[in-house]
Motif scaffolding. Structure first.
Motif, short mmCIF file in Angstrom:
data_model
loop_
_atom_site.label_atom_id
_atom_site.label_comp_id
_atom_site.label_asym_id
_atom_site.label_seq_id
_atom_site.Cartn_x
_atom_site.Cartn_y
_atom_site.Cartn_z
N LEU A 117 0.84 -1.21 0.00
CA LEU A 117 0.00 0.00 0.00
C LEU A 117 0.87 1.25 0.00
N LYS A 118 2.04 1.18 0.62
CA LYS A 118 2.94 2.34 0.59
C LYS A 118 3.44 2.59 -0.83
N ILE A 119 3.61 1.50 -1.59
CA ILE A 119 4.04 1.67 -2.99
C ILE A 119 2.90 2.22 -3.84
N MET A 120 1.71 1.70 -3.62
CA MET A 120 0.57 2.12 -4.45
C MET A 120 0.09 3.52 -4.08
N PHE A 121 0.33 3.92 -2.81
CA PHE A 121 -0.01 5.27 -2.38
C PHE A 121 1.28 5.90 -1.86
N PRO A 122 2.15 6.36 -2.75
CA PRO A 122 3.49 6.80 -2.35
C PRO A 122 3.48 8.10 -1.56
#
Length: 614
Positions: free
Chosen positions: A244-249
């Motif tokens: 999720l951190k990658i998809m919502f940077p």
């Protein structure tokens, strides 16, 4: 509702009450006794209520609508073996609480067999040794007794327990289209709670001691659940899994309120702290919106893979379980993304390695066998469009009906039907050998610029009262011109009682206007006259077509009105002669009257109608 609901009612009802009483029930609905219900056909929701009301009339015995709705719910469960669904209930849990917790999952699976099913949502918010508190959410009204019968039969047949159901005051729903109800289900729940205590561990103190020696860090936990997210009672996110951190940077989710970026897809409840805590034993789905435009300036390789279109927004569906972490005083959503195949995976910018190895996600995606929630979402959206289209058709039907009513107010229905079928207006002309024409005029109204609005309101009240009289008699209102009101009997539908009908209308006009004058305190007076004879009628004009009458009969009838007196009804000798064929009318000879364009004519006053006792 699907026809299976009514098939189950029919199966049990016919066995216990017989075919004749079932036919009697159907006769009291709009479907009739020859109705054969089809399992996958959609029927109106109110048909259950119609059958319950019909059963009250047919069977009676002091039973009420609620009793029969309860009975219908029991019929549904008692017929389960015919459809093979009893296995679903048997394997959904060892205890009644397990069944109640898994009802939404049962509905989820049945949506593929019944794709248009509007399923309710149920969840438990409290458990104790004497039962549970059940929440029931549904877009339908009045089916709580049906649910009660269903639960009673399941508890008795499949779990061998005696159940008592009490409906509690309902709670306001966050969605207008859903009604929310609460039930207290009382039953012996000790075995279930004992099993829960055992599963939670009898050596809880020792386990905590061991865990304290080897603590599990939040970082390790979020690596195990790369799509998980943690939030506290204010619903603000305090941590997320690495994916999720990658998809919502750029810390796109940290500190944000969960309801602002996600919504509950299943069950359909508001995303609140209390609801989350009560749904810990329910399989839940969250829909998160990945707004690509907001992040298009961020140079992130993984994120760039899912940027197919900067103007689009992708939907990420997460399925899993809410769990309250007491030590953190927070809730973690233990979940995985719902993807159907490799294409979905690629569009989200994900790789197979991003999916956890401890689940079946990788294998199911490769085999294309995972539950296709995206396809279901598309289906739901198509269903919404279908419902909107159905509403549009209903609205079109309403406006068509209004248009027909307006058309029928200008042109008789039989003539209008011919015009709509393609008949030329000239071909609608008819010759009537004998009709009766009546004219009514308001005699004491002088319209001028100073009092025009007041006079128009008064005339509207008077003519509306006359319209009410017309609706009660077999006559046709031709038109209203200024202060004059024209009515015809015997056309456009020919009949031999036209003079009688017009005479009754004239008397009713006089009585109604006198009553209106007294009640409303209005100084209203009318002058009435009618005449019988031949005429021609047809549609005239194309811009504002009207159904008009032509011939000397209309002129003579108009002279009968203009030469009459205020408050009186004058008729020609022709009408008087025809009226003698009908008993009960009291008339008085007026004598010779000079009529403009006609010379002297013998006329009569119509005084009253006294029907014989026979």
């Amino acid at each position: 509702m699907y026809g299976m609901i009514f098939e189950t009612i029919q199966n049990i009802f016919q066995v216990e009450y017989g075919d004749e009483l079932w036919d009697a029930l159907l006769e009291r609905t709009k479907y009739g006794k020859r109705t054969v219900f089809c399992t996958h056909h959609i029927y109106p929701d109110d048909l259950v209520m119609q059958l319950a009301n019909a059963a009250v009339e047919v069977i009676g015995n002091g039973l009420t609508q609620l009793d029969f709705l309860n009975y219908f719910g029991r019929c549904f469960i008692r017929s389960f073996d015919k459809y093979g669904y009893e296995k679903i209930i048997k394997v959904c849990g060892r205890y009644f609480c397990d069944f109640l917790t898994g009802i939404d999952n049962i509905h989820l699976q049945m949506r593929y067999m019944f794709p248009k099913m509007v399923s309710p949502s149920m969840y438990i918010s409290h458990e104790d040794v004497d039962g549970v508190l059940l929440h029931y959410r549904t877009p339908r009204n009045g089916l709580c007794p049906y649910l009660r019968g269903l639960l009673l039969q399941i508890a008795e047949d499949y779990f061998g327990i005696q159940l008592d159901v009490t409906e509690l005051p309902s709670e306001p729903s966050g969605e207008d289209e859903y009604n929310q109800y609460r039930f207290r289900l009382n039953f012996n729940n000790r075995d279930y709670l004992a099993s829960q205590k055992y599963m939670n561990g009898s050596n809880l103190g020792l386990e905590r001691k061991m865990m304290a020696a080897t603590p599990l860090s939040s970082n390790t936990l979020l690596q195990l659940f790369p799509f998980g997210l943690i939030f506290r009672s204010d619903l603000k996110i305090i941590s997320t899994g690495k994916q999720l951190k990658i998809m919502f940077p750029d810390k796109g989710l940290f500190g944000q309120a969960l309801p602002g970026i996600a919504k509950m897809r299943r069950p359909k409840v508001d995303l609140t702290w209390d609801n989350v805590l009560s749904l810990q034993k329910v399989m839940c789905e969250l829909e998160m919106l990945i707004n690509q435009r907001e992040n298009e300036g961020i140079c992130n390789p993984a994120y760039a893979l899912m940027r197919n279109n900067a103007d689009q927004s992708r939907r990420l569906f997460l399925q899993g379980q809410f769990r309250y972490l007491e030590d953190w005083e927070a809730v973690m959503f233990l979940c995985n993304p719902i993807v159907n195949n490799l294409t979905d995976l690629d569009e989200l910018g994900l790789k197979l390695d991003d999916l956890s190895m401890h689940g079946n996600g990788r294998e199911m995606v490769m085999g294309g066998l995972q539950h296709n929630s995206r396809l279901e979402d598309l289906y739901e959206r198509a269903e919404e469009r279908s419902m909107e289209l159905e509403k549009t058709h209903q609205l079109l039907a309403e406006w068509t009906e209004r248009g027909d009513q307006l058309l029928f107010s200008m042109i008789p229905k039989s003539v209008a039907d011919n015009l709509q079928s393609g008949t030329h207006p000239v071909d609608t002309c008819q010759n009537f050998e004998s009709i009766t024409v009546l004219f009514v005029e308001l005699t004491n109204f002088d319209i001028n610029a100073d009092n025009a609005m007041e006079m128009v309101k008064c005339m509207n009240a008077v003519f509306s009262q006359l319209d009410n009289v017309i609706d009660r008699h077999n006559v046709y209102k031709v038109e209203t011109v200024g202060k004059v009101y024209m009515v015809v009997g015997g056309a456009p539908e020919k009949n031999d009682s036209h003079v009688r009908d017009i005479a009754l209308v004239a008397l009713s006009f006089r009585d109604e206007i006198e009553e209106l004058a007294v009640k409303a305190g209005m100084d209203v007076r009318i002058r009435t006259g009618f005449h019988s004879g031949s005429a021609v009628a047809g549609v005239v004009g194309t811009k504002m077509p009207r159904y008009c009458f032509f011939g000397d009969t209309i002129n003579t009838a108009s002279r009968m009105q203009s030469s009459s007196e205020s408050g009186k009804i004058q008729m020609s000798s022709t009408s008087y002669g025809l009226l003698q064929s009908f008993s009960g009318f009291v008339c008085q000879k007026r004598g010779l009257v000079t009529v403009k364009g006609k010379g002297e004519m013998q006329t009569h006053w119509l005084l009253q109608y006294q029907p014989s006792a026979n």
